[in-house]
Enzyme design. Structure first.
Site, PDB file in Angstrom:
ATOM      1  CB  CYS A 289     -79.757 -73.423 120.163  1.00 49.96           C
ATOM      2  SG  CYS A 289     -81.684 -72.982 120.413  1.00 49.96           S
TER       3      CYS A 289
ATOM      4  CG  ASN B 223     -73.242 -71.662 129.358  1.00 50.53           C
ATOM      5  OD1 ASN B 223     -73.980 -72.182 128.677  1.00 50.53           O
ATOM      6  ND2 ASN B 223     -73.624 -70.683 130.258  1.00 50.53           N
TER       7      ASN B 223
ATOM      8  N   GLY C  46     -75.320 -67.121 132.128  1.00 53.28           N
ATOM      9  CA  GLY C  46     -76.688 -67.039 131.428  1.00 53.28           C
ATOM     10  C   GLY C  46     -77.604 -66.512 132.043  1.00 53.28           C
TER      11      GLY C  46
END
Length: 345
Positions: free
Chosen positions: A104, A215, A237
């Protein structure tokens, strides 16, 4: 559920997972996702160690339903002792994996040594992983980027993986973009840094003994299947949230189940009892239905469905009748079992 069963469930489900996304992968979104896929591994939003250890009630941060399994808790933190305590709590609450957020890029988490900035501190991440693994039997995994800022994507990523793997971590999901902590917003960090799938493929080639997942930018089942020729697992996602119908094809096309995907209406009928139970517990309708708005994208009546829920579900007296009425605005799509053809509303 025993620890052995939990371990097996998480490992088997990891072939396809829905990424942890702040304010999106709530317990209601996860319950909805389960009407479309039984096999995918689902993740919570990132929960910080401080929220778990000092927030009240704990149910607010850890509450979930067994129907969400297989389910992983993503933790944000960098203190090994606090992470270890939270991992024990997670296991006691029934979670089947604990994942450490090392990806993040937001300013708030950087200031607390959480998220992508930890890629610059692989030894600390290794200590965090080792501390958690020492006290739980469920898998402890890491989600990271291919690098941050001016790091070398080959040398620094290799050092990070080698260091953390030496501490006992065997499962990494890699967002195939750098995170630029200086100069880009969190939103820009999801799109602006270029994807580098080849770097993740080389990582898997270099570490056949590790589970390497990928990802970032995956938009379709075909995209996922192509990547599974190179890595062990895929994590999707935003596409899984904004176009949730994609999830209806996961069990058959990714896990090889001999099953027919549910229709959209079947999924809504399956979700209805859960929705009623949440309304009865005091949850507002719009807090639940906001996760459903993408289901009928590409279907005739989908725009009417979204508009009606957006304009009506927030009312204090909105109940199951609002949900039922919204479904009547959709033309019959029970025969449309393939991915949406993006028909006009």
């Amino acid at each position: 559920m025993s620890a052995t069963t939990s371990l097996h469930a998480a490992d088997q489900a990891r072939r396809f997972s829905v990424a942890p996304m702040m304010e999106w992968t709530t317990r209601d979104q996860r319950a909805f996702a389960r009407t479309l896929t039984k096999r995918a591994l689902l993740y919570t939003e990132m929960v910080t160690t401080g929220a778990i250890l000092h927030g009240t009630p704990r149910e607010r941060f850890l509450g979930h339903d067994a129907l969400e399994y297989p389910l992983a808790l993503q933790l944000g933190g960098s203190d090994p002792a606090a992470l270890a305590e939270c991992a024990v709590i997670a296991e006691s609450w029934g979670y089947q994996e604990v994942n450490l957020n090392v990806g993040c890029p937001s300013d708030r988490v950087q200031n607390n040594m959480i998220g992508a900035c930890l890629m610059g501190h692989p030894e600390l991440v290794a200590r965090c992983v080792a501390a958690m693994q020492a006290v739980v039997t469920i898998p402890v995994t890491v989600k990271c980027r291919i690098g941050i800022d001016d790091q070398d994507e080959d040398e620094d990523l290799a050092r990070f993986i080698d260091t953390v793997a030496a501490a006992g971590c065997t499962t990494f999901t890699v967002h195939a973009r750098k995170a630029w902590l200086e100069g880009l917003s969190p939103k820009q960090n999801r799109d602006v840094p270029p994807l580098n799938y080849a770097r993740v493929h080389r990582l898997k080639t270099a570490h056949p003994e590790l589970h390497i997942g990928i990802n970032g930018g995956l938009r379709s089942i075909d995209d996922c299947q192509r990547e599974l020729d190179h890595v062990d697992s895929v994590m999707v996602g935003r596409e899984a949230y904004q176009n949730p119908w994609l999830l209806a094809h996961v069990d058959r096309d990714i896990f090889g189940e001999a099953t027919t995907p549910p229709t959209r209406h079947e999924a809504m009928r399956a979700f209805r009892p859960y929705l009623i139970s949440r309304l009865e517990s005091g949850v507002r309708l719009n807090h639940i239905t906001r996760h459903l708005l993408g289901l009928f994208i590409g279907c005739r009546g989908g725009r009417r469905f979204r508009r009606y829920l957006s304009e009506t579900a927030h009312r204090p007296d909105a109940g199951i009748d609002v949900f039922d009425q919204a479904l009547t605005l959709i033309d019959d799509v029970d025969a449309a079992r393939e991915l949406p053809a993006h028909l006009p509303d």
